[in-house]
Write a protein that holds these residues in place. Structure first.
Motif, PDB file in Angstrom:
ATOM      1  N   HIS A 147      41.901  36.329  36.995  1.00 41.40           N
ATOM      2  CA  HIS A 147      42.491  37.502  37.650  1.00 41.40           C
ATOM      3  C   HIS A 147      43.423  38.238  36.690  1.00 41.40           C
ATOM      4  CE1 HIS A 147      40.956  37.312  41.724  1.00 41.40           C
ATOM      5  NE2 HIS A 147      41.211  36.006  41.786  1.00 41.40           N
ATOM      6  N   ARG A 148      44.175  37.497  35.860  1.00 38.79           N
ATOM      7  CA  ARG A 148      45.022  38.156  34.872  1.00 38.79           C
ATOM      8  C   ARG A 148      44.181  38.990  33.920  1.00 38.79           C
ATOM      9  NH1 ARG A 148      46.598  39.149  30.055  1.00 38.79           N
ATOM     10  NH2 ARG A 148      44.565  38.361  29.454  1.00 38.79           N
ATOM     11  N   GLY A 149      43.047  38.425  33.471  1.00 41.47           N
ATOM     12  CA  GLY A 149      42.169  39.153  32.566  1.00 41.47           C
ATOM     13  C   GLY A 149      41.637  40.433  33.184  1.00 41.47           C
ATOM     14  N   ALA A 150      41.406  40.384  34.498  1.00 39.83           N
ATOM     15  CA  ALA A 150      40.892  41.569  35.203  1.00 39.83           C
ATOM     16  C   ALA A 150      41.999  42.582  35.514  1.00 39.83           C
ATOM     17  CB  ALA A 150      40.206  41.143  36.492  1.00 39.83           C
ATOM     18  N   GLY A 151      43.243  42.198  35.248  1.00 38.96           N
ATOM     19  CA  GLY A 151      44.356  43.100  35.520  1.00 38.96           C
ATOM     20  C   GLY A 151      44.933  42.996  36.910  1.00 38.96           C
ATOM     21  N   LEU A 198      47.301  41.248  38.652  1.00 40.91           N
ATOM     22  CA  LEU A 198      48.417  40.325  38.451  1.00 40.91           C
ATOM     23  C   LEU A 198      48.921  39.730  39.755  1.00 40.91           C
ATOM     24  CD1 LEU A 198      50.492  42.108  35.678  1.00 40.91           C
ATOM     25  CD2 LEU A 198      48.686  40.403  35.463  1.00 40.91           C
ATOM     26  N   SER A 199      48.794  40.444  40.863  1.00 38.85           N
ATOM     27  CA  SER A 199      49.225  39.910  42.148  1.00 38.85           C
ATOM     28  C   SER A 199      48.415  38.662  42.512  1.00 38.85           C
ATOM     29  CB  SER A 199      49.077  40.974  43.238  1.00 38.85           C
ATOM     30  OG  SER A 199      49.424  40.438  44.506  1.00 38.85           O
ATOM     31  N   SER A 200      47.087  38.754  42.371  1.00 45.49           N
ATOM     32  CA  SER A 200      46.240  37.593  42.648  1.00 45.49           C
ATOM     33  C   SER A 200      46.477  36.489  41.623  1.00 45.49           C
ATOM     34  CB  SER A 200      44.764  38.001  42.638  1.00 45.49           C
ATOM     35  OG  SER A 200      44.474  38.874  43.703  1.00 45.49           O
ATOM     36  N   ALA A 201      46.694  36.888  40.374  1.00 50.63           N
ATOM     37  CA  ALA A 201      46.946  35.890  39.328  1.00 50.63           C
ATOM     38  C   ALA A 201      48.189  35.076  39.656  1.00 50.63           C
ATOM     39  CB  ALA A 201      47.092  36.576  37.976  1.00 50.63           C
ATOM     40  N   LEU A 202      49.264  35.746  40.084  1.00 54.46           N
ATOM     41  CA  LEU A 202      50.496  35.034  40.432  1.00 54.46           C
ATOM     42  C   LEU A 202      50.297  34.151  41.651  1.00 54.46           C
ATOM     43  CD1 LEU A 202      53.100  37.871  39.818  1.00 54.46           C
ATOM     44  CD2 LEU A 202      52.949  35.695  38.576  1.00 54.46           C
ATOM     45  N   HIS A 203      49.475  34.604  42.601  1.00 55.93           N
ATOM     46  CA  HIS A 203      49.198  33.784  43.787  1.00 55.93           C
ATOM     47  C   HIS A 203      48.504  32.489  43.389  1.00 55.93           C
ATOM     48  CE1 HIS A 203      47.677  32.419  47.642  1.00 55.93           C
ATOM     49  NE2 HIS A 203      46.459  32.435  47.129  1.00 55.93           N
ATOM     50  N   PHE A 204      47.455  32.598  42.582  1.00 57.71           N
ATOM     51  CA  PHE A 204      46.678  31.406  42.240  1.00 57.71           C
ATOM     52  C   PHE A 204      47.435  30.463  41.311  1.00 57.71           C
ATOM     53  CE2 PHE A 204      43.119  33.945  43.861  1.00 57.71           C
ATOM     54  CZ  PHE A 204      42.435  32.978  44.590  1.00 57.71           C
ATOM     55  N   ILE A 205      48.223  31.002  40.389  1.00 60.47           N
ATOM     56  CA  ILE A 205      48.995  30.108  39.520  1.00 60.47           C
ATOM     57  C   ILE A 205      50.099  29.428  40.337  1.00 60.47           C
ATOM     58  CG2 ILE A 205      50.765  31.719  38.696  1.00 60.47           C
ATOM     59  CD1 ILE A 205      48.893  29.031  36.644  1.00 60.47           C
ATOM     60  N   LEU A 218      52.987  36.127  33.444  1.00 60.59           N
ATOM     61  CA  LEU A 218      54.275  36.832  33.496  1.00 60.59           C
ATOM     62  C   LEU A 218      54.414  37.820  32.340  1.00 60.59           C
ATOM     63  CD1 LEU A 218      56.631  33.838  34.393  1.00 60.59           C
ATOM     64  CD2 LEU A 218      55.931  35.706  35.913  1.00 60.59           C
ATOM     65  N   LEU A 219      53.904  37.456  31.188  1.00 60.33           N
ATOM     66  CA  LEU A 219      54.003  38.304  30.006  1.00 60.33           C
ATOM     67  C   LEU A 219      53.182  39.590  30.155  1.00 60.33           C
ATOM     68  CD1 LEU A 219      55.440  37.956  27.240  1.00 60.33           C
ATOM     69  CD2 LEU A 219      53.256  37.145  26.324  1.00 60.33           C
ATOM     70  N   SER A 220      52.205  39.576  31.061  1.00 58.83           N
ATOM     71  CA  SER A 220      51.313  40.724  31.229  1.00 58.83           C
ATOM     72  C   SER A 220      51.956  41.872  31.999  1.00 58.83           C
ATOM     73  CB  SER A 220      50.034  40.278  31.951  1.00 58.83           C
ATOM     74  OG  SER A 220      49.380  39.272  31.217  1.00 58.83           O
ATOM     75  N   ASP A 221      53.105  41.615  32.613  1.00 59.42           N
ATOM     76  CA  ASP A 221      53.810  42.648  33.371  1.00 59.42           C
ATOM     77  C   ASP A 221      55.136  42.938  32.671  1.00 59.42           C
ATOM     78  OD1 ASP A 221      55.194  44.215  35.170  1.00 59.42           O
ATOM     79  OD2 ASP A 221      54.642  43.025  36.926  1.00 59.42           O
ATOM     80  N   PRO A 222      55.357  44.196  32.262  1.00 59.07           N
ATOM     81  CA  PRO A 222      56.618  44.517  31.578  1.00 59.07           C
ATOM     82  C   PRO A 222      57.855  44.069  32.349  1.00 59.07           C
ATOM     83  CG  PRO A 222      55.093  46.368  31.449  1.00 59.07           C
ATOM     84  CD  PRO A 222      54.470  45.367  32.378  1.00 59.07           C
ATOM     85  N   ALA A 223      57.773  44.047  33.682  1.00 63.65           N
ATOM     86  CA  ALA A 223      58.929  43.676  34.492  1.00 63.65           C
ATOM     87  C   ALA A 223      59.267  42.191  34.382  1.00 63.65           C
ATOM     88  CB  ALA A 223      58.676  44.038  35.958  1.00 63.65           C
ATOM     89  N   THR A 224      58.293  41.381  34.040  1.00 65.77           N
ATOM     90  CA  THR A 224      58.533  39.932  33.948  1.00 65.77           C
ATOM     91  C   THR A 224      58.288  39.410  32.532  1.00 65.77           C
ATOM     92  OG1 THR A 224      56.242  39.516  34.674  1.00 65.77           O
ATOM     93  CG2 THR A 224      57.962  39.524  36.378  1.00 65.77           C
ATOM     94  N   ARG A 225      58.284  40.322  31.559  1.00 66.37           N
ATOM     95  CA  ARG A 225      57.968  39.931  30.186  1.00 66.37           C
ATOM     96  C   ARG A 225      58.956  38.883  29.642  1.00 66.37           C
ATOM     97  NH1 ARG A 225      55.472  41.358  25.500  1.00 66.37           N
ATOM     98  NH2 ARG A 225      56.710  41.103  23.588  1.00 66.37           N
ATOM     99  N   ASP A 226      60.243  39.095  29.889  1.00 62.54           N
ATOM    100  CA  ASP A 226      61.238  38.149  29.377  1.00 62.54           C
ATOM    101  C   ASP A 226      61.051  36.767  29.997  1.00 62.54           C
ATOM    102  OD1 ASP A 226      62.317  40.089  27.774  1.00 62.54           O
ATOM    103  OD2 ASP A 226      63.978  40.567  29.141  1.00 62.54           O
ATOM    104  N   ASP A 227      60.733  36.740  31.287  1.00 63.66           N
ATOM    105  CA  ASP A 227      60.471  35.456  31.948  1.00 63.66           C
ATOM    106  C   ASP A 227      59.252  34.780  31.318  1.00 63.66           C
ATOM    107  OD1 ASP A 227      62.576  35.776  33.711  1.00 63.66           O
ATOM    108  OD2 ASP A 227      61.331  36.735  35.246  1.00 63.66           O
ATOM    109  N   GLY A 228      58.250  35.576  31.004  1.00 64.12           N
ATOM    110  CA  GLY A 228      57.044  35.023  30.383  1.00 64.12           C
ATOM    111  C   GLY A 228      57.329  34.412  29.027  1.00 64.12           C
TER     112      GLY A 228
END
Length: 365
Positions: free
Chosen positions: A277-281, A283-290, A316-326
């Protein structure tokens, strides 16, 4: 992982001994009478449990830990499986007690590997493979040598040493040759699966995908291993950018793991679905599954912790808002990978960080 296609009293007794249970305790675990167990052990290969009881035995074996599986396979080998000549091999002289010690060391090596204690595990394996020449071993010795070499391949794979003269691929090929010599089809298929994983890790995605697809329907493998093959078909599709197809394939494998009551495989599958899901862009589904993967994992071994943190940090790194957390999560994963010698995982983390700094952004492929 040991599997049995056709149970007899012989395999049932080997399972009881491997689980280190009394006849009464084994009967209680299976939900059968003590007389039934006694009959199996009196008649051995001359008696066959009913189909419903065979299914119960399948479940008991599938739920056994790695050390019990190793004891089970060793007991069957010691029971006198026909050798290449058709005769039953009976070790004589000091090799009898030496082989007992060898089997015990393999159990200890398997535990060491599960904890990523590579130095100790390799020393336990090497004390036997460096001592004996497989050309001079009987059937029982060849079996233990092949198991040792396959376990060495697992160790090398977890360290990231996948190709070359002293690599997982080389060890797996050697073990496969030995199991072919003593004619154990299930072990041969399992090594084909290990070789496919090595091919994927070394970047040979097309070859790995072909092997996974073939093994996903190979009845020499257990249902769990076939489900794992389907899961890895999905990972290769995801790496090739076929995210939607990959997700569907991996979800099917997830249902199999649920039916088989395999929580760890189920958790790993969700981790891989999250990355698709992260690869497909998405990120909401990616965060759910992880999140599902992190909350349901049942082991906290270093390698699994690193894998989960790497996937989580990547998302987390894929979203600018959570980049530092990533970056923080990936930093922790890199520290642990370095501490335990997980070079393949460390290289993957470093690659993720490098890719994230490129101008085209985190979805560069």
């Amino acid at each position: 992982m040991a599997t049995v296609h056709h149970w007899t009293g012989l395999e049932a007794k080997a399972l009881r001994l491997a689980l280190r249970l009394s006849v009464r305790a084994f009967a209680d675990r299976l939900g059968v009478g003590i007389r039934t167990i006694s009959k199996w052990e009196a008649l051995l290969a001359e008696t066959v449990p009913r189909p419903d009881t065979q299914a119960i035995l399948d479940t008991a074996l599938a739920r056994a830990d790695a050390a019990s599986h190793l004891r089970f396979e060793t007991f069957l080998s010691e029971a006198g499986r026909p050798g290449p000549s058709g005769a039953r091999d009976v070790p004589t002289g000091p090799l009898v007690w030496e082989y007992e010690s060898w089997a015990d060391d393999l159990e200890r090596a398997a535990v060491a590997l599960s904890r990523q204690d590579f130095t100790f595990g390799e020393s336990l394996i090497g004390r036997w493979t460096n001592r004996f020449n497989p050309l001079r071993l009987d059937h029982r010795g060849l079996y233990l040598f092949a198991r040792s070499t396959a376990l060495l391949g697992d160790l090398q794979r977890d360290q990231g040493n996948v190709i070359g003269p002293l690599s997982a691929r080389r060890s797996y090929l050697t073990a496969r040759s030995l199991f072919t010599q003593i004619d154990i089809p299930r072990r041969i298929a399992q090594l084909d699966l290990s070789l496919a994983i090595v091919a994927e890790m070394s970047g040979r995605l097309e070859a790995a995908a072909r092997s996974y697809k073939r093994l996903a329907v190979d009845d020499r493998l257990s249902r769990r291993d076939r489900a794992r093959s389907r899961l890895w078909v999905g990972t290769t599709l995801s790496k090739e950018g076929q995210y939607g197809y990959a997700t569907r394939v991996m979800l099917a494998a997830t249902r199999d793991f649920e039916d088989l009551s395999e929580p760890e495989d189920w958790s790993v599958a969700h981790q891989k679905i999250a990355l698709a899901h992260r690869g497909a862009g998405d990120l909401s589904s990616a965060l759910h599954f992880i999140g599902v993967a992190r909350s349901t994992t049942v082991t906290d071994t270093p390698i699994q912790t690193v894998r989960l943190d790497t996937a989580h940090g990547h998302i987390l790194l894929s979203d600018p808002a959570t980049r530092d957390d990533g970056l923080h999560v990936l930093g922790k994963a890199a520290t642990m990978a370095g501490r335990f010698g997980l070079s393949h995982q460390l290289a993957s983390i470093e690659n993720i960080m490098v890719m994230s700094t490129r101008p085209s952004g985190p979805f560069t492929r």
